[in-house]
Design a protein around this motif. Structure first.
Motif, PDB file in Angstrom:
ATOM      1  N   GLN A 137       0.823  -1.217   0.000  1.00  0.00           N
ATOM      2  CA  GLN A 137       0.000   0.000   0.000  1.00  0.00           C
ATOM      3  C   GLN A 137       0.854   1.263   0.000  1.00  0.00           C
ATOM      4  OE1 GLN A 137      -4.127  -1.617   2.042  1.00  0.00           O
ATOM      5  NE2 GLN A 137      -3.202   0.226   2.859  1.00  0.00           N
ATOM      6  N   ALA A 138       2.006   1.176   0.635  1.00  0.00           N
ATOM      7  CA  ALA A 138       2.889   2.339   0.642  1.00  0.00           C
ATOM      8  C   ALA A 138       3.521   2.557  -0.722  1.00  0.00           C
ATOM      9  CB  ALA A 138       3.974   2.174   1.704  1.00  0.00           C
TER      10      ALA A 138
ATOM     11  N   SER B 273      -5.037   1.205  -6.310  1.00  0.00           N
ATOM     12  CA  SER B 273      -4.605   1.100  -4.910  1.00  0.00           C
ATOM     13  C   SER B 273      -5.801   1.131  -3.982  1.00  0.00           C
ATOM     14  CB  SER B 273      -3.687   2.273  -4.554  1.00  0.00           C
ATOM     15  OG  SER B 273      -2.607   2.353  -5.443  1.00  0.00           O
ATOM     16  N   ARG B 274      -5.670   0.435  -2.871  1.00  0.00           N
ATOM     17  CA  ARG B 274      -6.709   0.461  -1.850  1.00  0.00           C
ATOM     18  C   ARG B 274      -6.770   1.855  -1.221  1.00  0.00           C
ATOM     19  NH1 ARG B 274      -9.247  -3.511   1.597  1.00  0.00           N
ATOM     20  NH2 ARG B 274      -9.822  -2.533   3.545  1.00  0.00           N
ATOM     21  N   ALA B 275      -7.975   2.214  -0.751  1.00  0.00           N
ATOM     22  CA  ALA B 275      -8.140   3.554  -0.182  1.00  0.00           C
ATOM     23  C   ALA B 275      -7.140   3.806   0.946  1.00  0.00           C
ATOM     24  CB  ALA B 275      -9.571   3.753   0.286  1.00  0.00           C
ATOM     25  N   GLY B 276      -6.982   2.889   1.862  1.00  0.00           N
ATOM     26  CA  GLY B 276      -5.988   2.986   2.916  1.00  0.00           C
ATOM     27  C   GLY B 276      -6.230   4.138   3.899  1.00  0.00           C
ATOM     28  N   PRO B 277      -5.500   4.176   5.016  1.00  0.00           N
ATOM     29  CA  PRO B 277      -4.487   3.188   5.382  1.00  0.00           C
ATOM     30  C   PRO B 277      -5.054   1.878   5.904  1.00  0.00           C
ATOM     31  CG  PRO B 277      -4.662   4.843   7.096  1.00  0.00           C
ATOM     32  CD  PRO B 277      -5.566   5.272   5.985  1.00  0.00           C
ATOM     33  N   SER B 278      -6.396   1.764   5.996  1.00  0.00           N
ATOM     34  CA  SER B 278      -6.945   0.507   6.487  1.00  0.00           C
ATOM     35  C   SER B 278      -6.564  -0.627   5.540  1.00  0.00           C
ATOM     36  CB  SER B 278      -8.463   0.604   6.631  1.00  0.00           C
ATOM     37  OG  SER B 278      -9.072   0.799   5.392  1.00  0.00           O
ATOM     38  N   GLY B 279      -6.265  -1.780   6.129  1.00  0.00           N
ATOM     39  CA  GLY B 279      -5.858  -2.917   5.324  1.00  0.00           C
ATOM     40  C   GLY B 279      -7.013  -3.872   5.128  1.00  0.00           C
TER      41      GLY B 279
ATOM     42  N   ASP C 101     -11.976  -3.155  -1.596  1.00  0.00           N
ATOM     43  CA  ASP C 101     -12.441  -2.197  -0.586  1.00  0.00           C
ATOM     44  C   ASP C 101     -13.722  -1.494  -1.000  1.00  0.00           C
ATOM     45  OD1 ASP C 101     -11.495  -0.630  -2.621  1.00  0.00           O
ATOM     46  OD2 ASP C 101     -10.058   0.507  -1.433  1.00  0.00           O
TER      47      ASP C 101
END
Lengths: 173, 185
Positions: free
Chosen positions: A89-90, A152-158, A170
């Motif tokens: 994610q980073a 990419s996933r919205a994040g920072p939630s995994g 997500d």
């Protein structure tokens, strides 16, 4: 919220399945095949994958493919899985990935993951895979007709407890 | 007007507490087209309009948000940042911060005036005025902070308190843990 299925199924198989959502030949032999969420004809070795990773009209690509041996798994919230997902994610490796997903069995067993790029071969994708430390990894050159693009996933939630959906899905639970 | 938590300022630009924010359609830091409504999940989302990578105040504030991201990760909370930086600049800024959330690029300044968030004092970069909004799953603004002056921004403690309040509303029926065993997987 999306009403879309939160997963499809994906497996390495020797021959192209007679029925499937999409399949693409691998350089060197074999196929990577996908089935829709409710398709009972899927291979026994199939694992849940983010459905956006599958596109029957997609181009060829290269995947860093990490898969546990039969019967092996890590819990989806194992520190190795969580750490790999944080790295993914980073986007600290060669970024951005075009396609990535964890491979999930049941509600909570992570049996692998992959990340990759569509089109021509990227440089050294295995070294750049955050998932390579989880299980044994290999490079897959995947033909056209299978791979989609996963943003990419919205994040920072995994990953969400109880979602039973593969990362990085997500859009709905 | 929607009932529920109302935290912070009543209005910043065209953003108003208790009212929905427009569903922004912008490219992310990788250039993928994204809709804000796709990025907002079933839990609260912190939406940050920031000036740009060059501003030391933004560097400081977003560094503080990075410190909160491990908590946000396990609490299913999402962050979204918006600025006028182009995607490639955002990607580099994001990587430097170590942020694991989505940055949206409004380099074409599509929403700057619609939201009335143009910072008029910067005639060089024409950025967003620093603004933080706490959104619920319907994109309704539950918390709102004007960050033009740095202390107008929410501290980590402010955000934690606001997230607690909005989360408790969103999960009213399950905020208290069940006392009987529930079916697991």
């Amino acid at each position: 919220m999306s009403g879309r299925d939160d997963h499809a199924w994906l497996a390495l198989v020797e021959l192209r399945p007679q029925t499937c959502l999409a399949a693409a030949p691998l350089r060197g032999g074999g196929w990577l095949a996908a089935w829709s969420a409710d398709d009972r004809s899927r291979a026994d070795s199939a694992a849940k994958v983010d459905p956006r990773a599958i596109d029957p009209g997609g181009p060829s690509g290269v995947l860093a493919w990490t898969r546990a041996h039969d019967g092996s798994f890590l819990l989806f919230d194992d520190v190795m899985v969580t750490a790999a997902i944080r790295r993914a994610q980073a986007g600290t490796e060669r970024t951005p990935y075009d396609v990535a997903s964890s491979l999930l069995i049941g509600d909570s067993r992570c049996v692998g993951a992959f990340c990759g790029w569509l089109g021509d071969s990227p440089p050294d994708p295995l070294r750049n895979s955050p998932f390579a430390a989880m299980f044994s990894s290999r490079l897959l050159h995947v033909g056209a007709g299978l791979l989609g693009r996963v943003p990419s996933r919205a994040g920072p939630s995994g990953q969400r407890y109880g979602s039973a959906a593969p990362w990085p899905w997500d859009l709905a639970w | 007007m929607t009932a529920g938590a109302r935290i912070g300022e009543e209005q910043v630009g065209r953003l108003r507490l208790g009212e929905p924010i427009p569903d922004l359609s912008l490219p992310d830091q990788s250039g993928n087209p994204r809709l804000l409504s796709d990025l907002v999940g079933p839990d609260p989302t912190v939406l940050v309009f920031y000036r740009g990578w060059w501003c030391p105040k933004e560097q400081q504030f977003l560094s503080r948000l990075v410190e909160l991201q491990d908590d946000a990760e396990v609490a299913y909370t999402r962050f979204v940042c918006v600025s006028v930086d182009p995607p490639a600049t955002q990607a580099a800024f994001r990587a430097g911060l170590g942020a694991r959330w989505i940055f949206l690029s409004d380099s074409e300044r599509r929403y700057l005036d619609e939201l009335q968030l143009r910072e008029g004092t910067d005639t060089l970069n024409h950025p967003y005025a620093p603004t933080v909004a706490l959104l619920d799953p319907e994109l309704t603004i539950r918390g709102l902070w004007n960050g033009y002056w740095y202390w107008g921004r929410p501290s980590t403690a402010d955000l934690w308190q606001a997230l607690r309040q909005v989360s408790a509303e969103l999960h009213r029926d399950e905020w208290v843990p069940p006392r009987e065993p529930v079916q697991g997987d």
